[in-house]
Design a protein around this motif. Structure first.
Motif, short mmCIF file in Angstrom:
data_model
loop_
_atom_site.label_atom_id
_atom_site.label_comp_id
_atom_site.label_asym_id
_atom_site.label_seq_id
_atom_site.Cartn_x
_atom_site.Cartn_y
_atom_site.Cartn_z
N THR A 179 0.85 -1.19 0.00
CA THR A 179 0.00 0.00 0.00
C THR A 179 0.88 1.24 0.00
O THR A 179 2.10 1.17 0.25
CB THR A 179 -0.90 0.04 1.24
N TRP A 180 0.24 2.40 -0.23
CA TRP A 180 0.95 3.67 -0.14
C TRP A 180 1.50 3.89 1.26
O TRP A 180 2.57 4.47 1.44
CB TRP A 180 0.05 4.82 -0.53
N ASP A 181 0.77 3.44 2.27
CA ASP A 181 1.26 3.61 3.65
C ASP A 181 2.55 2.85 3.86
O ASP A 181 3.46 3.32 4.56
CB ASP A 181 0.20 3.12 4.64
N ASP A 182 2.66 1.66 3.25
CA ASP A 182 3.91 0.89 3.35
C ASP A 182 5.07 1.65 2.72
O ASP A 182 6.17 1.70 3.27
CB ASP A 182 3.75 -0.47 2.66
N VAL A 183 4.81 2.22 1.54
CA VAL A 183 5.85 2.99 0.86
C VAL A 183 6.24 4.20 1.69
O VAL A 183 7.42 4.51 1.85
CB VAL A 183 5.37 3.43 -0.54
N GLN A 184 5.25 4.89 2.24
CA GLN A 184 5.52 6.06 3.06
C GLN A 184 6.39 5.70 4.26
O GLN A 184 7.33 6.44 4.61
CB GLN A 184 4.20 6.67 3.53
N SER A 185 6.13 4.57 4.88
CA SER A 185 6.92 4.13 6.04
C SER A 185 8.36 3.86 5.63
O SER A 185 9.30 4.22 6.35
CB SER A 185 6.31 2.88 6.66
N LEU A 186 8.55 3.22 4.47
CA LEU A 186 9.91 2.96 3.97
C LEU A 186 10.66 4.26 3.72
O LEU A 186 11.84 4.38 4.06
CB LEU A 186 9.84 2.14 2.68
N LEU A 187 9.98 5.24 3.13
CA LEU A 187 10.63 6.51 2.83
C LEU A 187 10.98 7.27 4.11
O LEU A 187 12.05 7.85 4.22
CB LEU A 187 9.71 7.36 1.95
N GLU A 188 10.06 7.25 5.07
CA GLU A 188 10.32 7.95 6.33
C GLU A 188 11.50 7.32 7.06
O GLU A 188 12.33 8.03 7.63
CB GLU A 188 9.07 7.93 7.19
N GLN A 189 11.58 5.99 7.04
CA GLN A 189 12.69 5.32 7.70
C GLN A 189 14.00 5.66 7.02
O GLN A 189 15.01 5.96 7.66
CB GLN A 189 12.47 3.80 7.68
N ALA A 190 14.00 5.66 5.68
CA ALA A 190 15.22 5.97 4.93
C ALA A 190 15.64 7.42 5.12
O ALA A 190 16.83 7.74 5.15
CB ALA A 190 15.01 5.67 3.46
N SER A 191 14.66 8.31 5.28
CA SER A 191 14.98 9.74 5.39
C SER A 191 15.66 10.07 6.72
O SER A 191 16.29 11.12 6.85
CB SER A 191 13.71 10.58 5.25
N THR A 192 15.53 9.20 7.71
CA THR A 192 16.18 9.46 9.00
C THR A 192 17.66 9.13 8.97
O THR A 192 18.39 9.52 9.88
CB THR A 192 15.51 8.62 10.11
#
Length: 344
Positions: free
Chosen positions: A25-38
């Motif tokens: 889902t988009w939420d899964d992608v968003q979580s991956l991006l947020e984790q990578a951005s840290t």
């Protein structure tokens, strides 16, 4: 000489990941991006601060590429993939440059998104192919390469530089405005109640050589015939923006014996289509935010082929609803070669 552009250091760290993730889902992608951005990635963090990031062309483009690769390989092979990918983006249009978005800037953003989605893959090469592709020097982002081939795809296949890709993807190819009759050429789709103009092979070839005006589906015939004849087997995907476009693309491709999957249209909805949100009609249901009036199609001048065609399907045949959800890459359809394809 290729241009070399170094991505932020965190992207190298992502390559050490144990598996390529399986977002659904988009939420899964968003979580991956947020984790990578840290992980000290200020560029990615800046992207995520933009409210339109989730509905951006770049993110649906990157997510659809990754999702099509996953569908073509299966989850087990996909998650463990290390070896490089080559992806051919057929019919690629450089229209963004006309809107003031530089080629390099667009693919810089795409490179960051793709690296998060494919952290284990050693290298990714995107080959942009099509008459509306602008020629550029090779971009080399260390991990991602981007090259351009401003030619029709079937001409590219006949050249010395072609080899079978790991994925062939055409976004919004326009396979809705003509049919492919026996013997070659095409017939303009005049809607359910009309007989369209016949366009000869010679006229199509002339249009290819001079950038003449013929329906998009006519220009794609040579490519699909050439791919069907090729000895190499590679995954072929096309996308559509709304139900009408997907329905007519399916009708055209099935008419020449090509196998399509998923068979049911409702199963072909891409979970990573652009601009998903709550339905204005069904609260809690996720749908593309955009709406299109097929009786008054946007971006089409009055009395144009597309305008007349959609109006006929809506108003006379009642095959499509007048108002239809619209989004970039809303439908994702796999096309498989057919040994039953006759010489049409």
């Amino acid at each position: 000489m290729a241009r070399r552009i170094t991505l932020v250091a965190c992207l190298a760290a992502l390559a050490a990941a144990k598996q390529n993730p399986l977002p659904d889902t988009w939420d899964d992608v968003q979580s991956l991006l947020e984790q990578a951005s840290t992980d000290d990635n200020p560029f990615l963090a800046h992207l995520l601060q933009q409210t339109a990031a989730k509905s951006s062309n770049e993110l649906t483009h990157a997510s659809t590429i990754a999702h099509a690769l996953r569908l073509s390989l299966g989850d087990l092979t996909y998650t463990n993939r290390i070896t490089p990918y080559v992806v051919h983006l057929a019919g690629f249009s450089s229209f963004r440059e006309g809107l003031g978005i530089p080629h390099e800037a667009y693919f810089t953003i795409l490179a960051h998104y793709l690296r998060v989605l494919l952290p284990r893959v050693g290298r990714l090469h995107l080959v942009l192919v099509g008459p509306d592709t602008r020629r550029h020097p090779k971009l080399d982002f260390d991990w991602l390469q981007v090259t351009t081939r401003p030619v029709y795809y079937h001409d590219f296949m006949d050249g010395k530089d072609w080899s079978a890709p790991d994925l062939w993807l055409a976004e919004h190819a326009g396979l809705w405005d003509a049919f492919w009759p026996r013997g070659g050429g095409c017939v303009v789709n005049a809607g359910p109640n009309g007989k369209g103009e016949e366009i000869s092979k010679e006229r199509i070839l002339a249009a290819e050589a001079t950038d003449g005006a013929v329906p998009y589906a006519c220009l794609w015939r040579g490519t699909f015939e050439r791919m069907n004849m090729a000895e190499d087997v590679f995954p072929i995907f096309v996308t559509a923006a709304h139900r009408g476009e997907d329905t007519l693309a399916r009708r055209l491709l099935r008419s020449v014996g090509l196998k399509l999957s998923p068979e049911k249209q409702e199963d072909a909805v891409n979970p990573f289509a652009e601009a998903w949100g709550d339905s204005p009609y069904n609260p809690g249901e996720l749908v593309p935010v955009g709406m299109v009036d097929l009786s008054n199609a946007p971006f089409e001048p009055p009395n144009s082929l597309g305008q007349i065609l959609w109006a006929q399907y809506v108003e006379h045949d009642h095959e499509f609803d007048a108002h239809e959800y619209y989004a970039k890459n809303r439908y994702l359809l796999r096309v498989e070669k057919s040994v039953q394809w006759e010489e049409l």
